[in-house]
Design an enzyme around this catalytic site. Structure first.
Site, PDB file in Angstrom:
ATOM      1  N   ILE A  15       0.859  -1.200   0.000  1.00 35.02           N
ATOM      2  CA  ILE A  15       0.000   0.000   0.000  1.00 35.02           C
ATOM      3  C   ILE A  15       0.889   1.243   0.000  1.00 35.02           C
ATOM      4  O   ILE A  15       1.864   1.313   0.756  1.00 35.02           O
ATOM      5  CB  ILE A  15      -0.910   0.037   1.252  1.00 35.02           C
ATOM      6  CG1 ILE A  15      -1.629  -1.308   1.450  1.00 35.02           C
ATOM      7  CG2 ILE A  15      -1.927   1.174   1.164  1.00 35.02           C
ATOM      8  CD1 ILE A  15      -2.386  -1.420   2.773  1.00 35.02           C
ATOM      9  N   GLY A  41       1.399   5.462   0.573  1.00 30.91           N
ATOM     10  CA  GLY A  41       0.832   6.584   1.340  1.00 30.91           C
ATOM     11  C   GLY A  41       0.208   6.174   2.664  1.00 30.91           C
ATOM     12  O   GLY A  41      -0.918   6.565   2.981  1.00 30.91           O
ATOM     13  N   SER A  47       1.220   6.867   5.839  1.00 33.79           N
ATOM     14  CA  SER A  47       1.523   7.619   7.062  1.00 33.79           C
ATOM     15  C   SER A  47       0.267   8.242   7.666  1.00 33.79           C
ATOM     16  O   SER A  47       0.278   8.681   8.808  1.00 33.79           O
ATOM     17  CB  SER A  47       2.585   8.686   6.792  1.00 33.79           C
ATOM     18  OG  SER A  47       2.112   9.588   5.818  1.00 33.79           O
ATOM     19  N   SER A  48      -0.822   8.279   6.893  1.00 30.63           N
ATOM     20  CA  SER A  48      -2.050   8.889   7.418  1.00 30.63           C
ATOM     21  C   SER A  48      -3.272   8.379   6.655  1.00 30.63           C
ATOM     22  O   SER A  48      -3.148   7.609   5.703  1.00 30.63           O
ATOM     23  CB  SER A  48      -1.958  10.423   7.275  1.00 30.63           C
ATOM     24  OG  SER A  48      -1.782  10.761   5.908  1.00 30.63           O
ATOM     25  N   GLY A  49      -4.416   8.831   7.118  1.00 29.92           N
ATOM     26  CA  GLY A  49      -5.678   8.671   6.379  1.00 29.92           C
ATOM     27  C   GLY A  49      -6.068   7.255   5.994  1.00 29.92           C
ATOM     28  O   GLY A  49      -5.938   6.311   6.783  1.00 29.92           O
ATOM     29  N   SER A  82     -11.781   8.487  -6.838  1.00 27.37           N
ATOM     30  CA  SER A  82     -12.657   9.395  -6.097  1.00 27.37           C
ATOM     31  C   SER A  82     -13.939   9.517  -6.908  1.00 27.37           C
ATOM     32  O   SER A  82     -13.934   9.257  -8.117  1.00 27.37           O
ATOM     33  CB  SER A  82     -11.981  10.758  -5.989  1.00 27.37           C
ATOM     34  OG  SER A  82     -12.898  11.747  -5.548  1.00 27.37           O
ATOM     35  N   TYR A 123      -7.515  18.672  -9.559  1.00 30.64           N
ATOM     36  CA  TYR A 123      -7.604  17.422  -8.783  1.00 30.64           C
ATOM     37  C   TYR A 123      -8.523  16.434  -9.500  1.00 30.64           C
ATOM     38  O   TYR A 123      -8.171  15.271  -9.709  1.00 30.64           O
ATOM     39  CB  TYR A 123      -8.137  17.706  -7.372  1.00 30.64           C
ATOM     40  CG  TYR A 123      -8.388  16.450  -6.574  1.00 30.64           C
ATOM     41  CD1 TYR A 123      -7.325  15.719  -6.056  1.00 30.64           C
ATOM     42  CD2 TYR A 123      -9.684  15.980  -6.361  1.00 30.64           C
ATOM     43  CE1 TYR A 123      -7.542  14.553  -5.337  1.00 30.64           C
ATOM     44  CE2 TYR A 123      -9.914  14.821  -5.640  1.00 30.64           C
ATOM     45  CZ  TYR A 123      -8.838  14.109  -5.129  1.00 30.64           C
ATOM     46  OH  TYR A 123      -9.070  12.955  -4.427  1.00 30.64           O
TER      47      TYR A 123
HETATM   48  P1  NAD Z   1      -4.004  11.766   3.364  1.00 33.32           P
HETATM   49  O1  NAD Z   1      -3.402  13.072   3.014  1.00 33.32           O
HETATM   50  O2  NAD Z   1      -4.212  11.445   4.801  1.00 33.32           O
HETATM   51  O3  NAD Z   1      -3.165  10.567   2.720  1.00 33.32           O
HETATM   52  C1  NAD Z   1      -2.461  10.660   1.514  1.00 33.32           C
HETATM   53  C2  NAD Z   1      -1.108  10.046   1.732  1.00 33.32           C
HETATM   54  O4  NAD Z   1      -0.338  10.073   0.525  1.00 33.32           O
HETATM   55  C3  NAD Z   1      -0.312  10.814   2.790  1.00 33.32           C
HETATM   56  O5  NAD Z   1       0.135   9.903   3.759  1.00 33.32           O
HETATM   57  C4  NAD Z   1       0.835  11.409   2.000  1.00 33.32           C
HETATM   58  O6  NAD Z   1       2.022  11.519   2.755  1.00 33.32           O
HETATM   59  C5  NAD Z   1       0.980  10.396   0.877  1.00 33.32           C
HETATM   60  N1  NAD Z   1       1.778  10.891  -0.243  1.00 33.32           N
HETATM   61  C6  NAD Z   1       1.714  12.091  -0.873  1.00 33.32           C
HETATM   62  N2  NAD Z   1       2.663  12.176  -1.816  1.00 33.32           N
HETATM   63  C7  NAD Z   1       3.335  10.992  -1.792  1.00 33.32           C
HETATM   64  C8  NAD Z   1       4.422  10.454  -2.535  1.00 33.32           C
HETATM   65  N3  NAD Z   1       5.042  11.166  -3.489  1.00 33.32           N
HETATM   66  N4  NAD Z   1       4.856   9.207  -2.253  1.00 33.32           N
HETATM   67  C9  NAD Z   1       4.256   8.478  -1.295  1.00 33.32           C
HETATM   68  N5  NAD Z   1       3.235   8.932  -0.544  1.00 33.32           N
HETATM   69  C10 NAD Z   1       2.788  10.174  -0.797  1.00 33.32           C
HETATM   70  O7  NAD Z   1      -5.383  11.691   2.584  1.00 33.32           O
HETATM   71  P2  NAD Z   1      -6.393  10.471   2.274  1.00 33.32           P
HETATM   72  O8  NAD Z   1      -7.732  11.054   2.298  1.00 33.32           O
HETATM   73  O9  NAD Z   1      -6.118   9.294   3.117  1.00 33.32           O
HETATM   74  O10 NAD Z   1      -6.015  10.178   0.753  1.00 33.32           O
HETATM   75  C11 NAD Z   1      -5.729   8.900   0.246  1.00 33.32           C
HETATM   76  C12 NAD Z   1      -6.258   8.766  -1.176  1.00 33.32           C
HETATM   77  O11 NAD Z   1      -7.675   8.858  -1.153  1.00 33.32           O
HETATM   78  C13 NAD Z   1      -5.775   9.862  -2.140  1.00 33.32           C
HETATM   79  O12 NAD Z   1      -5.430   9.265  -3.377  1.00 33.32           O
HETATM   80  C14 NAD Z   1      -6.978  10.760  -2.296  1.00 33.32           C
HETATM   81  O13 NAD Z   1      -6.990  11.407  -3.540  1.00 33.32           O
HETATM   82  C15 NAD Z   1      -8.100   9.753  -2.167  1.00 33.32           C
HETATM   83  N6  NAD Z   1      -9.397  10.338  -1.786  1.00 33.32           N
HETATM   84  C16 NAD Z   1      -9.516  11.116  -0.658  1.00 33.32           C
HETATM   85  C17 NAD Z   1     -10.750  11.673  -0.350  1.00 33.32           C
HETATM   86  C18 NAD Z   1     -10.935  12.558   0.859  1.00 33.32           C
HETATM   87  O14 NAD Z   1     -11.936  13.252   0.937  1.00 33.32           O
HETATM   88  N7  NAD Z   1     -10.027  12.563   1.828  1.00 33.32           N
HETATM   89  C19 NAD Z   1     -11.857  11.433  -1.168  1.00 33.32           C
HETATM   90  C20 NAD Z   1     -11.717  10.632  -2.296  1.00 33.32           C
HETATM   91  C21 NAD Z   1     -10.470  10.092  -2.596  1.00 33.32           C
END
Ligand code: NAD
Length: 309
Positions: free
Chosen positions: A7, A9, A11-13, A140, A153
């Site tokens: 997986i 990214g 570190s969060s979310g 998304s 985006y």
């Molecule tokens: P988030 O910011 O918590 O997580 C995104 C993660 O991607 C972070 O941990 C960040 O450090 C990492 N990241 C960014 N650039 C990177 C790189 N170059 N290499 C490796 N990691 C990198 O946000 P989230 O909401 O958990 O987003 C996760 C996915 O879900 C994204 O693709 C986002 O577009 C998608 N998404 C989010 C939402 C929302 O509302 N939060 C809705 C639909 C889709």
């Protein structure tokens, strides 16, 4: 059998929540390779993973913007065996187009689109050879329907959808599964980061009316939308169901509430229905919007009844 799930990214979310959910699977079906760009941010994941750390979950460094970093990570996995790839890493960006620099748009595409391409390029040949694998992509609902002030985006997610829709047919030939996960709003750092960046936008790059619409209509409205967003754990649960499914769907929306958001588009090939609805919604002529939404809900409920019976 136990499957390796990589997986990005984490570190969060959503990435963090999914890594932990899979690592804590009661049936211990997964070995999670939870990757992040910056290992200094590992603490939250380590704490959430608890007992699973270094048993069913390992943390590795991976920057989706660097082919070298991706290769190094995948090479460090025994047999380069990635059974399930979850392309989750992504950035958000909102604001009037006139205020955004081309370089910030390129950074966004480098992560949200080319990051996905780099990951898929690295694991696809191995999956083809093994004639098995599952590529799961965090898209998304904005990958299907555009939204005011989310121009770039949304474009990056459309790009991802086109990429995967084209690849999916080839993947089928090699017994590789592909799934696009389409969450609606999710309350993660993503949202916080987006608003933080939005507060820093130099709105003098846009005319007064545009700046006014952004600040006083779009921002309050979208903040309201996020308060009814899903938690990352819910999106993780949906994603896990897709990963464990014998016959995973190509597209999956995690939030049924947002079905009408996309249905408007599907209902009218000319594209005028969703444009009209969003126009009215944004500029507060809500009556017609609500009526069309109500009609769609009714249609969807009927359709669901047909499916159920
Ligand atoms: P988030 O910011 O918590 O997580 C995104 C993660 O991607 C972070 O941990 C960040 O450090 C990492 N990241 C960014 N650039 C990177 C790189 N170059 N290499 C490796 N990691 C990198 O946000 P989230 O909401 O958990 O987003 C996760 C996915 O879900 C994204 O693709 C986002 O577009 C998608 N998404 C989010 C939402 C929302 O509302 N939060 C809705 C639909 C889709």
């Amino acid at each position: 059998s136990c499957r390796n799930v990589l997986i990005t990214g984490c570190s969060s979310g959503i990435g963090l929540a999914l890594a932990v959910r899979l690592a804590k699977d009661e049936l211990k079906r997964f070995k999670v390779i939870a990757t992040m760009r910056n290992l200094e941010k590992r603490k939250g994941l380590e704490e959430a993973a608890g007992e699973a750390m270094n048993k069913t979950l390992e943390i590795r460094e991976l920057d989706v913007c660097s082919e070298e970093s991706i290769k190094e990570c995948v090479n460090s996995i025994p047999g380069r065996q990635v059974d399930v790839l979850v392309n989750n890493a992504g950035l958000g960006m909102i604001g009037p187009l006139e205020t955004q620099s081309i370089s910030s748009m390129k950074t966004l595409f480098d992560t949200n689109f080319f990051g996905q391409v780099r990951m898929i390029k690295e694991v696809l040949p191995d999956m083809k050879q093994r004639k098995c694998g599952h590529i799961v992509v965090m898209s998304s609902i904005l990958g299907v329907q555009g939204l005011l002030f989310n121009d770039v985006y949304s474009a990056s997610k459309f790009a991802v959808e086109g990429l995967c829709e084209s690849l999916a047919v080839q993947a089928m030939k090699f017994n590789i599964k592909m799934s696009l996960i389409q969450p609606g709003p999710v309350t993660t750092e993503f949202e916080a980061k987006v608003y933080e960046d939005a507060a820093k936008i130099d709105l003098s790059g846009a005319d007064e009316e545009t700046a006014e619409i952004f600040q006083h209509i779009y921002i309050p409205y979208s903040e309201k939308i996020f308060t009814i967003g899903q938690r990352p754990e819910e999106v993780a649960e949906h994603t896990m169901k897709i990963i464990t499914s014998n016959n995973p769907p190509f597209r999956h929306q995690t939030n049924r509430l947002y079905a009408p958001f996309i249905a408007l588009k599907q209902a009218d090939p000319s594209g005028n229905l969703p444009l009209d609805a969003f126009y009215r919604l944004t500029f507060r002529q809500k009556r017609i919007f609500n009526a069309s939404l109500g009609l769609l809900r009714l249609l969807l409920r009927r359709k669901q009844k047909d499916v159920d019976s």
